[in-house]
Enzyme design. Structure first.
Site, short mmCIF file in Angstrom:
data_model
loop_
_atom_site.label_atom_id
_atom_site.label_comp_id
_atom_site.label_asym_id
_atom_site.label_seq_id
_atom_site.Cartn_x
_atom_site.Cartn_y
_atom_site.Cartn_z
CB CYS A 212 -0.98 -0.02 1.17
SG CYS A 212 -0.26 -0.57 2.71
CB THR B 43 51.02 15.68 35.72
OG1 THR B 43 51.62 15.58 34.45
CG2 THR B 43 49.82 16.60 35.67
CB ILE C 287 42.22 13.65 36.21
CG1 ILE C 287 42.33 15.12 35.78
CG2 ILE C 287 40.80 13.15 36.05
CD1 ILE C 287 42.41 15.29 34.31
CD GLU D 295 44.73 0.47 27.05
OE1 GLU D 295 45.70 -0.20 27.47
OE2 GLU D 295 44.71 1.71 27.03
CG ASP D 296 42.02 -1.41 33.07
OD1 ASP D 296 42.55 -2.33 32.42
OD2 ASP D 296 42.58 -0.74 33.95
#
Ligand code: SF4
Ligand code: SF4
Lengths: 128, 516
Positions: free
Chosen positions: B131, B456, B460, B499-500
């Site tokens: 249709c 550094t 973080i 990666e983990d």
């Protein structure tokens, strides 16, 4: 006038700036500073009768002087007077008037672009 | 006591007395509630703010040969068309499918452009049926060519809202705008005393079928909005947090871009600035008193958006009078406060609606069913499988470096263990910095010998008790490849790498596939 002064590391320790202020009797206002072991950048506002001479002296001492001729402009068509930009301006160049219209003062602006990137309507542009 | 019918008769004859909610506040201060209930017929409200939960139903009409739209794009923004053949719903926060444009032109911008009468690219894909044989369309449309364009907003007009600030060390980009670090600013989003649901806080007059101002045209309240809640603490009769919401609709063909705008919150995404104004019939003294609420009496909570969890900590309470001074105090320091919604536009809307009513162009409606003022709470989404916490990750025994160590020893550690990052700790195991193989290469090139000079120091970190999802976001945001895990005492417990995390997410996906 406003200008970026750029130094290389070997001259960061010299007293060129204080010498300039003394010899040319200028008002020297540091608006932003970014000094690293790799050299430094200062955004300054210089005023007085011998501004051009003082710049010539600083240049002769190895500082590169980039005058800022940036104009901050708010497109009234796009701005909805929300005010989101007001508290982001580090030099209070953006203010709220009595009828809640948001005003940008070109003279005070240091071109940091906080407001341009945060304005939801992309209504503020900085042009050179 | 008045009735809506009586008020409408006055509107008809041009005798209705209408004030904006701000004018009503002053009127009641000067003349008292009794006089206000007697003399004032309608109070108009207004708000103009970012309302993400907005969108529009569009009907395109049938092409020849006809198509059953399966994927529908308007100026490259996808509209959901999994309903019948030629209907679609365009959501305000939908991003552009062109990644180069992404957040800069999304659903909200498209809605504005439609309302502005601009020509819009329409691209359609379909699978073809007996249709509906056609399989693709590329053409342009404008608003007036659509059969229907109905704005339908599931959740607008939040009754009140949190005021946002940021305790962390980094700038946050949120739906409340840009939040500067160390409580650098606060952002609020309510029209305060002009705001619709703060002027009828118990929904005595607002409900299904209430005729309203919506984006410059006439609109209607469909019902309470999604996430409507009624349990919030009240002060001076009004809730001090989010609370009530409305579901609204209106004909887009009647709207004006003066009162609706597509917007982008930086690094958050598109949102729609919606202008809404609700008329409140002053039927009795109670209603008169409530519409006279002032900014000072509307309390709200300053919330720390630095905590990216469902419940964010409340820093302090404030009110809209204080916020509108442009400064509030946080921890003894004066902080700039700015609105995200436009009070100027809110005033324009309340004024416009007032003008419509005064001129006899807009009549009030009796709601078919009022918005409920009790019994509604918002349930959280419980995730069956709780989020994995950092401490539940398998991490290898951590290798550490010490600030006094020589560069060559550190280089050896990196090489021997085949790793790229090394946390630097003091004698008690507390984190002092991080060093990467890149830092070491750099140090050697520059002839530096002490680790302390090359590491550094602003690191973080991941905390043991955080969900891994938050750490994954942090890795993305800072474009780093790994970060140390620390406990409450800042002692290093391990390292977590990009990666983990991808391994973990990959594992979860695989597990799910097995379950299905
Ligand atoms: S943030 Fe943009 S739209 Fe809002 S007041 Fe500033 S310039 Fe205008
Ligand atoms: S560019 Fe920076 S200084 Fe200039 S108005 Fe914007 S925020 Fe203020």
């Amino acid at each position: 006038m406003k200008a970026w002064l750029k130094f290389s590391p070997d001259i960061t320790n010299k007293s060129i700036i204080s010498d300039t202020i003394k010899s040319y009797d200028i008002d020297f206002n540091i608006l932003r500073a970014n000094i690293t072991p790799k050299g430094g950048k200062l955004l300054v506002e210089i005023s007085g009768n011998q501004v051009d001479e003082s710049i010539g002296y600083m240049e002769s001492q190895g500082i590169s002087v980039d005058p800022i001729k940036k104009v901050v402009r708010k497109e009234e068509e796009k701005c909805v007077d929300c005010g989101a930009c007001v508290s982001l301006c580090p030099v209070k160049a953006i203010s709220v008037s009595d009828d809640w219209t948001i005003l940008v003062d070109d003279q005070l602006c240091i071109g940091c672009a906080f407001c341009t990137s945060s304005c939801p309507m992309k209504a503020i542009k900085i042009t050179e | 006591m008045k009735t809506i019918k009586e008020i409408n008769q006055k509107i008809e004859t041009g005798d209705a007395v209408v004030l904006t909610a701000a004018e009503m506040t002053t009127f009641v201060e000067q003349n008292g509630v009794e006089a206000a209930a007697e003399e004032i017929d309608v109070v108009t409200t207004g708000t103009f703010g970012a309302m993400c939960s907005s969108g529009a139903f569009l009907n395109f009409g049938h092409s020849d040969p006809p198509i059953k739209m399966n994927k529908t794009y308007l100026n490259n923004v996808e509209a959901y068309s999994g309903l019948a053949a030629v209907d679609a719903y365009i959501g305000a926060t939908q991003l552009n499918r062109n990644p180069q444009i992404g957040m800069d032109y999304g659903g909200s911008h498209l809605i504005e452009d439609l309302i502005r009468g601009k020509e819009i690219d329409l691209a359609v894909e379909a699978y073809g049926t007996d249709c509906y044989p056609r399989k693709e369309i590329e053409t342009t449309i404008t608003l007036d060519k659509l059969n229907q364009a109905v704005m339908m907003n599931p959740r607008n007009c939040y009754q009140n809202y949190a005021v946002a600030t940021n305790s962390t060390e980094e700038t946050l980009y949120t739906y409340m705008g840009t939040l500067l670090p160390h409580f650098g600013n606060v952002s609020y989003s309510s029209a305060g005393q002009l705001s619709p649901l703060l002027n009828d806080p118990y929904f005595e007059t607002i409900g299904m079928g209430t005729r309203i101002f919506l984006c410059g045209g006439e609109g209607y309240v469909i019902s309470e909005g999604t996430q409507h809640s009624t349990g919030a603490e009240r002060r001076n009769g009004v809730p001090i947090s989010g609370s009530g919401t409305l579901m609204l609709m209106g004909d887009m063909k009647k709207m004006s871009s003066d009162f609706v705008r597509g917007a982008t919150m930086q690094k958050y995404g598109p949102t729609l600035y919606v202008g809404a104004g609700i008329p409140i019939p002053v039927l009795n003294e109670d209603i008169a008193r409530r519409t006279a609420i002032s900014d000072e009496d509307i309390v709200c909570q300053v919330v720390d958006y630095g905590v990216p969890r469902r419940s964010r900590p409340v820093i302090r309470e404030t009110n809209y009078k204080e916020l509108k001074t442009g400064k509030i105090e946080i921890n003894g320091v004066e902080v700039n406060a700015s609105p995200l919604s436009s009070y100027k536009k809110a005033e324009e809307i309340a004024d416009e609606l007032k003008a419509w009513i005064t001129k006899g162009n807009f009549f009030l409606t009796e709601p078919v069913r009022k918005v409920p003022s009790e019994g509604y709470t918002v349930n959280p989404l419980e995730i069956k499988k709780p989020s994995t916490l950092v401490k539940n990750l398998e991490s290898k025994p951590v290798i550490r470096a010490y600030p006094t160590e020589g560069i060559s020893d550190v280089a050896k550690k990196l090489v021997d263990n085949n790793i790229n990052h090394l946390p630097v700790v003091d004698e008690s195991g507390k984190l002092r910095g991080i060093v990467t193989s890149w830092d070491i290469a750099n140090a050697i090139a520059k002839g530096k010998t002490k680790l302390n000079d090359v590491m550094t120091k602003r690191v973080i970190i991941a905390r043991e008790d955080e969900p891994v999802d938050l750490v994954a976001r942090r890795i993305d945001k800072h474009e780093i490849s790994g970060l140390p895990i620390v406990d409450k005492d800042n002692k290093v417990k391990g390292m977590i790498t990009a990666e983990d995390i991808s391994r973990l997410i990959g594992k979860e996906k695989n597990n799910n596939e097995v379950c299905e």
